[in-house]
Design an enzyme around this catalytic site. Structure first.
Site, PDB file in Angstrom:
ATOM      1  N   TYR A 145       0.857  -1.190   0.000  1.00 28.27           N
ATOM      2  CA  TYR A 145       0.000   0.000   0.000  1.00 28.27           C
ATOM      3  C   TYR A 145       0.889   1.235   0.000  1.00 28.27           C
ATOM      4  O   TYR A 145       1.827   1.331   0.797  1.00 28.27           O
ATOM      5  CB  TYR A 145      -0.903   0.000   1.232  1.00 28.27           C
ATOM      6  CG  TYR A 145      -1.841   1.190   1.332  1.00 28.27           C
ATOM      7  CD1 TYR A 145      -1.719   2.102   2.378  1.00 28.27           C
ATOM      8  CD2 TYR A 145      -2.845   1.401   0.397  1.00 28.27           C
ATOM      9  CE1 TYR A 145      -2.579   3.192   2.482  1.00 28.27           C
ATOM     10  CE2 TYR A 145      -3.715   2.485   0.496  1.00 28.27           C
ATOM     11  CZ  TYR A 145      -3.573   3.371   1.539  1.00 28.27           C
ATOM     12  OH  TYR A 145      -4.427   4.448   1.643  1.00 28.27           O
ATOM     13  N   LYS A 148       4.790   9.700   8.200  1.00 31.08           N
ATOM     14  CA  LYS A 148       4.624   9.275   9.603  1.00 31.08           C
ATOM     15  C   LYS A 148       5.670   9.898  10.541  1.00 31.08           C
ATOM     16  O   LYS A 148       5.523  11.048  10.959  1.00 31.08           O
ATOM     17  CB  LYS A 148       4.592   7.753   9.663  1.00 31.08           C
ATOM     18  CG  LYS A 148       3.385   7.181   8.855  1.00 31.08           C
ATOM     19  CD  LYS A 148       3.272   5.703   8.964  1.00 31.08           C
ATOM     20  CE  LYS A 148       2.262   5.149   7.979  1.00 31.08           C
ATOM     21  NZ  LYS A 148       0.873   5.249   8.409  1.00 31.08           N
ATOM     22  N   ASP A 173       9.216   2.978  -0.743  1.00 27.80           N
ATOM     23  CA  ASP A 173       8.211   3.649   0.063  1.00 27.80           C
ATOM     24  C   ASP A 173       8.556   3.374   1.524  1.00 27.80           C
ATOM     25  O   ASP A 173       8.228   2.308   2.054  1.00 27.80           O
ATOM     26  CB  ASP A 173       6.814   3.130  -0.298  1.00 27.80           C
ATOM     27  CG  ASP A 173       5.748   3.776   0.563  1.00 27.80           C
ATOM     28  OD1 ASP A 173       4.558   3.649   0.213  1.00 27.80           O
ATOM     29  OD2 ASP A 173       6.082   4.389   1.590  1.00 27.80           O
TER      30      ASP A 173
HETATM   31  P1  KE4 Z   1      -1.004   8.557   4.134  1.00 31.32           P
HETATM   32  O1  KE4 Z   1      -1.550   9.125   2.856  1.00 31.32           O
HETATM   33  O2  KE4 Z   1      -2.046   7.735   4.909  1.00 31.32           O
HETATM   34  O3  KE4 Z   1      -0.307   9.585   4.999  1.00 31.32           O
HETATM   35  O4  KE4 Z   1       0.163   7.504   3.772  1.00 31.32           O
HETATM   36  C1  KE4 Z   1      -0.131   6.473   2.873  1.00 31.32           C
HETATM   37  C2  KE4 Z   1       0.869   5.348   3.045  1.00 31.32           C
HETATM   38  C3  KE4 Z   1       1.913   5.254   2.145  1.00 31.32           C
HETATM   39  N1  KE4 Z   1       2.831   4.266   2.239  1.00 31.32           N
HETATM   40  C4  KE4 Z   1       2.756   3.336   3.225  1.00 31.32           C
HETATM   41  C5  KE4 Z   1       3.782   2.246   3.292  1.00 31.32           C
HETATM   42  C6  KE4 Z   1       1.705   3.395   4.177  1.00 31.32           C
HETATM   43  O5  KE4 Z   1       1.631   2.449   5.145  1.00 31.32           O
HETATM   44  C7  KE4 Z   1       0.751   4.420   4.097  1.00 31.32           C
HETATM   45  C8  KE4 Z   1      -0.401   4.534   5.082  1.00 31.32           C
HETATM   46  N2  KE4 Z   1      -0.422   3.563   6.120  1.00 31.32           N
HETATM   47  C9  KE4 Z   1      -1.705   3.248   6.694  1.00 31.32           C
HETATM   48  C10 KE4 Z   1      -1.569   2.096   7.682  1.00 31.32           C
HETATM   49  N3  KE4 Z   1      -0.949   0.944   7.144  1.00 31.32           N
HETATM   50  C11 KE4 Z   1      -2.319   4.462   7.342  1.00 31.32           C
HETATM   51  C12 KE4 Z   1      -3.536   4.182   8.179  1.00 31.32           C
HETATM   52  C13 KE4 Z   1      -4.801   4.557   7.465  1.00 31.32           C
HETATM   53  O6  KE4 Z   1      -4.885   4.362   6.238  1.00 31.32           O
HETATM   54  O7  KE4 Z   1      -5.705   5.039   8.180  1.00 31.32           O
END
Ligand code: KE4
Length: 429
Positions: free
Chosen positions: A148, A269, A241
């Protein structure tokens, strides 16, 4: 024994939320549907503990899905944010803090000579892909099933994390035109990678170096090096990523720990310390293509926001070698204790871990890719999580997520956690 937790106020808020928020939440995984219960509304948090609106206290292993490597409401981070806020919250103009955090990132990650900040990991991934396509003049992307990278149209094809939990292989509303240039292969499958590179002229391959959105599924030996070699052989770019792994698994992220250098790195994060901030970066030659230095357009009203930069910079500056050693030790103790508790209860689980991350898979052997992660006993995982919550431990409410221990988790927190885990394994075993 179970702790009777009241949830009347959470339930009342949830009913109201369902009227105004899709699923009652602002991000799907928070709805806790994957573990068969209603979401818990949080009132406050400090250190390793969160307290819900009914006053129930939990040891937290979500920690906002990764940003809170120092735990909740760290006094030095709060002080930095308060101090910055008193000078104004956002200017839409450059600030010293943005230069300082860019310098700190470049110091930690030598492959990131230049960086552009965004407000979310999704934006950072999307922008890195756009830059890779511009730099190579190619359009086809390679990603891994179960990985993801944010809800980028072109990557919402068998994405992991929330989407996988929702059982939506590729979201409605994502046009075929956005995904027909996205090639998806199984993680840890060297032959499939070689075939994809042979059959497509790739702009880039994007990977979580330690995938944590299918649960934590580390790369098999030399797999990341294979991606690097194939990218070099074909002129494609390698994008790591590191939104989750960056600044968590090592000072310079997974690329430092693995000794494999990507062309572009996506960060998030931890870099925002709990406020909205993310970034992408790479060599000066690549990043000078980004507007206004170059012609690849990308922008953001709150990119590099002074409050988020204050939180992120303070977070990074407190992450010294001793902190990484402590986080590694905490993670190893927790992982070992969870393995022992499951074994004692005769519950077949496999626990994967790297410094600062772990996943408890309800399967005899650790998954090597998304397809094998999907074969875990999700019902048992859900029941175990519900039993943990009833005992004051707050695990990630999905088999496809990782646990995020922090520097605020003490041995007392681990003891409480492992006692609750043992009882919960006994309940589901
Ligand atoms: P954001 O757009 O949520 O800030 O980041 C996306 C993203 C990109 N790359 C990786 C490896 C990620 O894990 C994420 C987002 N992680 C999730 C939890 N696995 C965020 C939690 C959520 O979607 O509410």
């Amino acid at each position: 024994m179970s702790v009777s937790l009241t949830d009347a106020k959470s339930a009342e808020l949830y009913q109201r939320a369902l009227q105004r928020l899709p699923g009652g939440v602002n991000s799907p995984v928070r709805a806790m549907r994957a573990i068969g219960r209603d979401p818990i509304f949080i009132d406050r948090a400090e250190g390793a503990e969160i307290v819900d609106v009914d006053g129930n206290r939990y040891v937290d292993y979500v920690c906002s899905w990764g940003p809170l490597i120092h735990g909740h409401a760290h006094p030095e981070i709060l002080a930095a944010v308060f101090e910055a806020a008193q000078r104004g919250t956002t200017f839409g103009a450059p600030t010293a803090g943005e230069v300082e955090i860019a310098e700190e990132i470049a110091r930690r990650i030598p492959s990131v000579e230049m960086v552009r900040m965004t407000s979310s990991g999704t934006e950072a991934s999307m922008s890195a892909l756009r830059l890779a396509r511009a730099a190579t003049g190619r359009t086809t992307l390679l990603k891994f099933a179960g990985a993801y990278h944010g809800h980028v149209d072109g990557l919402l094809a068998q994405a992991g994390s929330g989407l996988a939990t929702q059982g939506i292989p590729a979201s409605p509303g994502v046009p075929e035109s956005a995904t027909h240039e996205t090639v998806i292969v199984p993680w840890n499958d060297g032959e499939a990678v070689a075939r994809a590179f042979a059959e497509h002229e790739l702009a880039a391959v994007i990977a979580e170096p330690y995938p944590a959105n299918m649960g934590l599924v580390p790369p098999v030996e030399n797999f990341l090096q294979l991606l690097r070699n194939k990218a070099d052989e074909t002129g494609a770019l390698l994008i790591f990523d590191e939104v989750i792994t960056g600044f968590r698994v090592a000072p310079g992220g997974a690329q430092e720990r693995e000794g494999v250098t990507p062309d572009l790195t996506v960060m998030g994060k931890v870099v925002g310390g709990g406020l909205p901030a993310a970034a992408y970066g790479g060599s000066r030659a690549l990043m000078e293509r980004v507007a206004p230095a170059g012609d690849v357009y990308q922008a953001g009203t709150l990119s590099g926001n002074p409050l988020a930069v204050a939180a992120g910079l303070t977070t990074l500056r407190m992450l010294d070698e001793a902190a990484y050693m402590r986080l590694r030790a905490t993670t190893e103790t927790l992982a070992a204790g969870l393995r022992d508790a499951a074994a004692a209860a005769g519950v077949p689980v496999s626990v994967t871990s790297v410094p600062g991350l772990l996943t408890v898979f309800f399967a005899e052997t650790a998954p090597r890719d998304y397809a094998t992660a999907q074969r875990c006993d999700h019902d048992a995982y859900a029941a175990w999580c519900r039993a943990l919550l009833a005992r004051g431990v707050y695990p990630p409410p999905s088999q496809y997520e990782a646990w995020f221990p922090s520097l605020a988790h003490t041995s007392e927190h681990l003891d409480r956690t492992l006692d609750a885990a043992a009882a919960a394994f006994g309940e589901v075993g």
